[in-house]
Design an enzyme around this catalytic site. Structure first.
Site, PDB file in Angstrom:
ATOM      1  N   TYR A 203      -0.381   1.177   6.065  1.00  0.00           N
ATOM      2  CA  TYR A 203      -1.276   2.373   6.285  1.00  0.00           C
ATOM      3  C   TYR A 203      -0.585   3.585   6.333  1.00  0.00           C
ATOM      4  CZ  TYR A 203      -4.920   5.333   8.424  1.00  0.00           C
ATOM      5  OH  TYR A 203      -5.757   6.156   8.888  1.00  0.00           O
TER       6      TYR A 203
ATOM      7  N   LYS B 289      -0.588   6.959   3.707  1.00  0.00           N
ATOM      8  CA  LYS B 289      -1.100   8.279   4.263  1.00  0.00           C
ATOM      9  C   LYS B 289       0.384   9.313   3.994  1.00  0.00           C
ATOM     10  CE  LYS B 289      -4.976   7.753   6.072  1.00  0.00           C
ATOM     11  NZ  LYS B 289      -6.356   8.563   5.486  1.00  0.00           N
TER      12      LYS B 289
END
Length: 228
Positions: free
Chosen positions: A141, A145
């Protein structure tokens, strides 16, 4: 914000819903609330739009349907909780990159000419404190990002000549389903939404939505652990 026409992705719950409701509260003329299942958009005043940001046909259809958009808020995202080394496969990482990076990029590409035709407008990408900070248990994740931050910076410069304001939004723990199991102080989605809309109105290019995020950003100028 009055008389703005906005499109918010992932607008059926959590932060996306908070963005949509804050826009209505501030007098937006039209608020398109996009979700994979538009039937889950139930708040009065919102216009549901069927949209999976990983589906090129749906992205193109949204750009055509919402051709009067002057503010795009890319909020849709997923978190699978994958280790980069210890996970069983790359499936979780691929899915996060497909949505959080490539899905956001697809929306930016589709709506850049829409925003240009409507006077430049503004484009908001919802990122994370994990754009800079690493948690191994959700490593993939963070990768998605961090990549989305680099993408946002490049898009900002590419779209600046057409008068589009491009805003990167970073936050730590929000009081949403995504952080339901996190035992830390959380920021309300409504608070983040209003900070972002304040930034749109003021022409700011970055929002650091909470103290944790501000501390992490400030620490980037320090010496990395283990460096000589």
């Amino acid at each position: 914000m009055r008389n703005t026409t906005a499109l918010v992705t992932g607008a059926n719950r959590g932060l996306g819903r908070a963005f949509a409701l804050a826009l209505l509260e501030r007098g937006a003329k039209t608020v398109y609330a996009a979700a994979r299942d538009p039937r889950t958009v139930t708040d009065p005043g919102l216009i549901p739009v069927a949209l999976d940001v990983t589906d090129p046909a749906q992205v193109a259809a949204a750009a055509e349907l919402c051709s009067n958009t002057s503010l795009l808020i890319n909020n849709a995202g997923i978190l699978n909780g994958s280790y980069l080394i210890g996970s069983d496969s790359l499936d979780g990482a691929r899915a996060e990159l497909e949505t959080n990076l490539f899905g956001t990029l697809a929306m930016c590409r589709a709506f850049a000419p829409v925003l240009a035709r409507n006077g430049g407008g503004a484009l908001v990408n919802m990122l994370s404190v994990l754009s800079w900070h690493t948690l191994p248990q959700i490593g993939s994740y963070g990768v998605s990002k961090a990549a989305a931050l680099s993408m946002t910076n490049a898009i900002r410069e590419e779209l600046r000549p057409q008068g589009t304001l491009t805003i990167a939004v970073h936050a730590a723990f929000l009081d949403t389903d995504m952080a339901a199991d996190v035992d830390h102080p959380k920021t309300s989605p409504a608070d983040v939404a209003h900070q972002v809309l304040d930034a749109v109105e003021a022409g700011h290019e970055e929002v650091l939505a909470d103290e944790i995020t501000r501390q992490v950003k400030a620490a980037l100028s320090g010496v990395p652990h283990g460096a000589h």
